[in-house]
Design an enzyme around this catalytic site. Structure first.
Site, PDB file in Angstrom:
ATOM      1  CD  GLU A   1      -1.405  -2.416   1.813  1.00  0.00           C
ATOM      2  OE1 GLU A   1      -2.184  -3.375   1.929  1.00  0.00           O
ATOM      3  OE2 GLU A   1      -0.190  -2.468   2.144  1.00  0.00           O
TER       4      GLU A   1
ATOM      5  CD  GLU B   1       6.015  -2.787  -7.397  1.00  0.00           C
ATOM      6  OE1 GLU B   1       6.968  -3.574  -7.210  1.00  0.00           O
ATOM      7  OE2 GLU B   1       5.594  -2.001  -6.532  1.00  0.00           O
TER       8      GLU B   1
END
Length: 454
Positions: free
Chosen positions: A93, A367
């Protein structure tokens, strides 16, 4: 986000979720009482376990014994500026909020950003990413006295909970103190929704005391609405907006040179307990000359455990933290460093995303796609269900069912470089086409900071 009596302790709620089921009085129907009072009573009964939990976690991560006063609402950090508060539980997060934090700093230069965390690794990620540009503390446990202290000390103009945080006393205190509290980038698995549905009055009350909820997908929004929320929209996933930092790409190029440009580099990213032994056994099934495997455990407190496992398996390995030249007979690099995952992605040829081979729910694959690297994921990706499904559908990821399947797929892909390139390019396109959640989050925050309360 499974309902537990202590959802705020750490990032392993599944362990705690079973605890209340051992109590004979736990089946009392909350609908017969004030649901928040019953919830709070159960929290008080579990207070001794809170301290035991901190001590237990501190066996391998001493940071759990630091800043304990903050977990009960006592703080030394302060600011004279009006505060914008973001709660980012742990590493994922905190990293997902990078673009949002940057935009808030640009748009509100006269405000102070406060980041709260639940885990030491989340706090460490915040320090690495933002340094002294933000205040950072632990969010207190969800006891009324503790959350009131927190809110009275910092007096935030607005609060933002990220992803899966529903803490009923915190929500109630913000509601009564007229502090807008938003749940953004919200996600809710089918399993978690079923758990919350067992406590309909408490869940519905908490959700509707939030000022706004914006979910990652239509499916997440539908599940939240099914629990009784009536203020839900869809914003997309903030993780798609993350940009690979230039410094990490440069470090990745250095690592590639260090690992050996002539070697094939296979990254096992964010692996969880029980997965490494399966993956190491899988590697014995492949015949790829000069293959170098990089293992990066999800939790830093497990670095030594994985090192012991490699030693017991008779595998020649080196720790990345040693920064030593990589020997030609080294089989595995243990990625025992924090905050360098983008560099590992940049250095590899392809990657497997951990937490998905066993039923942990998976980790973030976005990612790796953003760096243009082919991705393998296992069958258990319920924490990132939509992103995983979309990545597979557009050819950015390959889903395997078990370690034998992974061995075969790894062997086949490394034998066909053109396929690796194709999957990597699909990953770049996948990420680009799903960006925009940061702008949606800013619209929500701006409405409550600027428009609604002018």
């Amino acid at each position: 986000m499974p309902f537990t009596l202590t959802p705020y302790l750490d990032d392993s709620p599944a362990l705690l979720a079973s605890l209340p089921n051992q109590l004979w009085w736990y089946d009392i129907r909350l609908s017969m009482f004030n649901p928040r009072q019953i919830y709070t009573l159960l929290l008080w009964l579990l207070l001794p376990y809170v301290f035991f939990h901190l001590l237990w976690r501190a066996r391998k991560q001493r940071e759990y014994l630091q800043h304990i006063d903050e977990r009960f609402g006592r703080y030394s950090a302060h600011s004279d500026k009006p505060i914008i508060w973001l709660h980012t539980v742990s590493v994922g997060e905190t990293r997902a909020a990078v673009n949002l934090v940057q935009r808030l700093r640009e748009n509100y230069p006269h405000h102070q950003l406060l980041l709260t965390h639940t885990t030491p690794t989340g706090r460490a990620a915040s320090e690495q990413l933002y340094g002294g540009d933000v205040l950072r503390v632990y969010l207190p446990y969800d006891y009324p006295f503790a959350v009131r202290r927190f809110l009275q000390h910092f007096r935030p103009r607005i609060g933002v909970l990220m992803e899966t945080e529903i803490w009923f006393n915190l929500i109630y205190s913000c509601h009564t103190m007229q502090i807008p509290l938003l749940l953004l980038n919200a996600r809710l698995s089918e399993k978690s929704a079923a758990r919350y549905a067992r406590y309909p009055n408490l869940t519905r009350l908490g959700l509707n005391e939030l000022s706004a909820i914006s979910a990652q997908s239509e499916v997440d929004a539908a599940r939240i609405i099914g629990l009784g929320a009536n203020n839900v929209s869809v914003m997309g996933n903030l993780k798609f907006d993350i940009q690979p930092p230039l410094a990490m790409l440069e470090l990745g190029a250095q690592l590639r040179t260090q690992f050996g440009k002539d070697r094939k580099i296979f990254l096992l990213a964010s692996t969880r307990a029980g997965e490494e032994i399966l993956l190491l056994s899988m590697l014995k099934q492949v015949d790829i000359p000069h293959l170098l495997t990089v293992i990066v455990p999800r939790h830093p407190q497990r670095f030594d455990d994985v090192a012991d496992m490699l030693t017991q398996q008779g595998i020649r390995f080196q720790r990345k933290s040693e920064n030593a030249p990589i020997a030609s007979d080294t089989q595995v690099i243990l990625g025992d460093s924090m905050g360098e995952m983008f560099a590992y992605y940049a250095a590899c040829d392809l990657t497997f995303i951990g937490g998905s081979l066993l039923p942990f729910g998976g980790q973030n694959l976005i990612e790796a796609c953003a760096v243009g690297k082919p991705v393998f994921i296992g069958p258990h990706t319920y924490n990132f269900a939509q992103a995983s499904q979309l990545a597979v559908e557009c050819g950015a990821a390959v889903r395997i069912q078990n370690s034998t399947d992974l061995a075969q797929s790894l062997q086949n892909l490394l034998a066909h470089p053109d396929q690796l390139t194709k999957i990597g390019q699909a990953g770049l396109h996948f990420v680009r086409t799903h960006r925009g959640a940061t702008e949606q989050a800013l619209r929500h925050i701006t409405y409550f900071l600027d428009d609604h309360f002018q």
